[in-house]
Design a protein around this motif. Structure first.
Motif, PDB file in Angstrom:
ATOM      1  N   MET A   1      -3.826  -4.610   3.102  1.00 22.06           N
ATOM      2  CA  MET A   1      -5.133  -5.217   2.633  1.00 22.06           C
ATOM      3  C   MET A   1      -5.125  -6.883   2.734  1.00 22.06           C
ATOM      4  N   THR A   2      -6.212  -7.482   2.999  1.00 23.98           N
ATOM      5  CA  THR A   2      -6.067  -8.976   3.167  1.00 23.98           C
ATOM      6  C   THR A   2      -6.999  -9.411   1.621  1.00 23.98           C
ATOM      7  N   LEU A   3      -6.375 -10.202   0.983  1.00 24.87           N
ATOM      8  CA  LEU A   3      -6.970 -10.382  -0.365  1.00 24.87           C
ATOM      9  C   LEU A   3      -8.095 -11.309  -0.396  1.00 24.87           C
ATOM     10  N   ARG A   4      -9.113 -11.108  -1.088  1.00 26.13           N
ATOM     11  CA  ARG A   4     -10.487 -11.618  -1.244  1.00 26.13           C
ATOM     12  C   ARG A   4     -10.713 -12.162  -2.600  1.00 26.13           C
ATOM     13  N   GLU A   5     -10.436 -11.289  -3.640  1.00 26.21           N
ATOM     14  CA  GLU A   5     -10.398 -11.926  -4.852  1.00 26.21           C
ATOM     15  C   GLU A   5      -9.517 -11.126  -5.848  1.00 26.21           C
ATOM     16  N   ILE A   6      -8.946 -12.135  -6.906  1.00 23.80           N
ATOM     17  CA  ILE A   6      -8.147 -11.645  -7.772  1.00 23.80           C
ATOM     18  C   ILE A   6      -8.333 -12.146  -9.154  1.00 23.80           C
ATOM     19  N   ALA A   7      -7.424 -11.348 -10.114  1.00 22.88           N
ATOM     20  CA  ALA A   7      -7.597 -12.059 -11.500  1.00 22.88           C
ATOM     21  C   ALA A   7      -6.321 -12.679 -11.782  1.00 22.88           C
ATOM     22  N   LEU A  30      -4.850 -20.494  -2.872  1.00 24.65           N
ATOM     23  CA  LEU A  30      -5.469 -19.125  -2.808  1.00 24.65           C
ATOM     24  C   LEU A  30      -6.915 -19.685  -2.368  1.00 24.65           C
ATOM     25  N   ARG A  31      -7.522 -20.536  -3.031  1.00 26.23           N
ATOM     26  CA  ARG A  31      -8.924 -20.705  -2.885  1.00 26.23           C
ATOM     27  C   ARG A  31      -9.034 -21.515  -1.573  1.00 26.23           C
ATOM     28  N   ALA A  32      -8.300 -22.260  -1.057  1.00 29.76           N
ATOM     29  CA  ALA A  32      -8.304 -22.967   0.294  1.00 29.76           C
ATOM     30  C   ALA A  32      -8.142 -21.785   1.203  1.00 29.76           C
ATOM     31  N   ALA A  33      -7.603 -20.619   1.042  1.00 29.55           N
ATOM     32  CA  ALA A  33      -7.521 -19.587   1.856  1.00 29.55           C
ATOM     33  C   ALA A  33      -8.795 -18.624   1.721  1.00 29.55           C
ATOM     34  N   GLY A  34      -9.590 -19.031   1.028  1.00 31.47           N
ATOM     35  CA  GLY A  34     -11.068 -18.181   0.653  1.00 31.47           C
ATOM     36  C   GLY A  34     -10.833 -16.979  -0.036  1.00 31.47           C
ATOM     37  N   VAL A  35      -9.991 -16.962  -0.938  1.00 27.15           N
ATOM     38  CA  VAL A  35      -9.694 -16.025  -2.029  1.00 27.15           C
ATOM     39  C   VAL A  35     -10.304 -16.457  -3.552  1.00 27.15           C
ATOM     40  N   ALA A  36     -11.016 -15.649  -3.919  1.00 28.04           N
ATOM     41  CA  ALA A  36     -11.793 -16.072  -5.235  1.00 28.04           C
ATOM     42  C   ALA A  36     -10.870 -15.899  -6.315  1.00 28.04           C
ATOM     43  N   VAL A  37     -10.483 -16.701  -7.269  1.00 31.73           N
ATOM     44  CA  VAL A  37      -9.632 -16.594  -8.165  1.00 31.73           C
ATOM     45  C   VAL A  37     -10.385 -16.791  -9.437  1.00 31.73           C
ATOM     46  N   LEU A 116      -0.999 -13.746  -0.011  1.00 32.79           N
ATOM     47  CA  LEU A 116      -2.328 -13.737   0.925  1.00 32.79           C
ATOM     48  C   LEU A 116      -2.591 -12.503   1.914  1.00 32.79           C
ATOM     49  N   PRO A 117      -1.219 -12.003   2.315  1.00 33.97           N
ATOM     50  CA  PRO A 117      -1.351 -10.947   3.404  1.00 33.97           C
ATOM     51  C   PRO A 117      -1.700  -9.638   2.773  1.00 33.97           C
ATOM     52  N   GLY A 118      -1.488  -9.532   1.193  1.00 33.03           N
ATOM     53  CA  GLY A 118      -2.013  -8.291   0.676  1.00 33.03           C
ATOM     54  C   GLY A 118      -0.898  -7.366   0.881  1.00 33.03           C
ATOM     55  N   THR A 119       0.233  -7.401   1.511  1.00 24.13           N
ATOM     56  CA  THR A 119       1.243  -6.584   1.427  1.00 24.13           C
ATOM     57  C   THR A 119       1.783  -6.087   0.124  1.00 24.13           C
ATOM     58  N   THR A 120       1.863  -4.705   0.354  1.00 19.91           N
ATOM     59  CA  THR A 120       2.208  -4.019  -1.198  1.00 19.91           C
ATOM     60  C   THR A 120       3.457  -3.052  -1.152  1.00 19.91           C
ATOM     61  N   ARG A 121       4.239  -2.988  -2.094  1.00 17.41           N
ATOM     62  CA  ARG A 121       5.373  -2.232  -2.252  1.00 17.41           C
ATOM     63  C   ARG A 121       5.167  -1.218  -3.636  1.00 17.41           C
ATOM     64  N   THR A 122       5.301  -0.053  -3.508  1.00 18.09           N
ATOM     65  CA  THR A 122       5.353   0.773  -4.535  1.00 18.09           C
ATOM     66  C   THR A 122       6.580   1.206  -5.094  1.00 18.09           C
ATOM     67  N   VAL A 123       6.816   0.853  -6.348  1.00 12.35           N
ATOM     68  CA  VAL A 123       8.265   1.006  -7.107  1.00 12.35           C
ATOM     69  C   VAL A 123       8.017   1.857  -8.518  1.00 12.35           C
ATOM     70  N   ASP A 124       9.030   2.196  -8.910  1.00 12.61           N
ATOM     71  CA  ASP A 124       9.234   2.819 -10.206  1.00 12.61           C
ATOM     72  C   ASP A 124       8.914   1.766 -11.387  1.00 12.61           C
TER      73      ASP A 124
END
Length: 291
Positions: A1-7, A30-37, A116-124
């Motif tokens: 996913m491409t990040l659009r907004e985060i807390a 992040l804001r320069a890349a268009g992500v709402a923070v 920014l790329p929104g790449t994720t990894r699932t771990v325990d």
């Protein structure tokens, strides 16, 4: 996913004030890349956790924490089992979680770019009751050292743990434990018992060397009684994980462990976790990380 907004949850005092500086630099990128923070900052750990949980409940795309392993610990309590990704801008002292995922530890702009790329990894995760941790539960000499180190105001960083270790060695005696490893009870004396979800804690001390973040198992390491000079000689080996060849080292791979010992307050992710006895189990796939 491409990040659009985060807390973004920040500990501004992390790393002698790096937290606030790193937050500002990461936010700008992040804001320069268009992500709402959306900026979050609690007055204490409890308020920080409340804010994080509110953001996750409100459907934030990701929760990003700025700080050290203690801030990761808070963030994990909010996102565990929800599927909401946790991101990290490392700004602490130990930064073991950043090491796990090979994330930048000194450059907040580089850390933001990794998000920014929104790449994720699932771990325990490791779970005890309603609490979770990412790294290692310290439940022996290491926990006692943590107690002392956290009361010290000088020096900073890893040297504080080294000095606390030497100070505690003067009076330390092996601890009587009762362990239940996947239902099998063991009674023994040891210098420490550590329960690892990941391989290191305390700024790169690889006590549970070989622990894998997504194998559905916990790594229980026992350091059996040894002389104080022997412990001093072995301590540097923890930074490379070469202590595993020592005769006092014992390793178990389990899904669940109960640790009981008198007078010990356990630590996990560098934070006070709770007095023993504790039962810890693996929570497979409970954490999604932006990595």
């Amino acid at each position: 996913m491409t990040l659009r907004e985060i807390a973004m949850l920040t500990n501004p005092t992390a790393g002698k004030g790096r937290g606030a500086r790193f937050r500002d630099a990461a936010t700008e990128r992040l804001r320069a890349a268009g992500v709402a923070v959306r900026a979050l900052q609690g007055r204490d750990a409890d308020e920080a956790l409340d804010l994080a949980r509110e953001a996750v409940s409100a459907g934030t795309e990701a929760l990003v924490v700025v700080g050290g392993d203690g801030m990761v610990h808070i963030g994990v309590q909010a996102v565990a089992g929800t599927g909401t990704p946790l991101g990290l801008v490392a700004a602490g002292t130990g930064n073991d979680v950043a090491r796990y995922f090979d994330l930048p530890r000194k450059d907040p702009v580089a850390a933001a770019e990794r998000l920014l790329p929104g790449t994720t990894r699932t771990v325990d995760l490791a779970r005890s009751g309603t609490q979770h941790f990412v790294t290692v539960l310290a439940a022996g000499f290491d926990a006692i050292v943590n107690e002392r180190a956290n009361k010290m105001t000088w020096p900073k960083g890893q040297m504080r743990y080294n000095i606390a270790t030497l100070a505690e060695l003067r009076t330390f005696e092996p601890i009587p434990y009762t362990l239940e490893l996947d239902g099998v009870t063991h009674t023994l004396e040891a210098m420490l018992v550590a329960v690892g979800n990941g391989p290191s804690f305390g700024g790169g001390l690889r006590i549970t060397e070989g622990a894998v973040l997504d194998d559905g198992m916990l790594d229980v390491v026992i350091i059996k009684p040894m002389s104080k000079p022997g412990l001093i000689r072995t301590y540097p080996k923890l930074f490379k994980g070469t202590h595993t060849t020592h005769p006092a080292y014992e390793h178990h791979l389990v899904r669940s462990v109960t640790v009981a010992a008198p007078g010990i307050v356990s630590y996990a992710d560098g934070e006070r976790f709770g007095p023993l006895p504790l039962t810890v189990e693996c929570a497979p796939g409970a954490l999604t990380v932006l990595a």
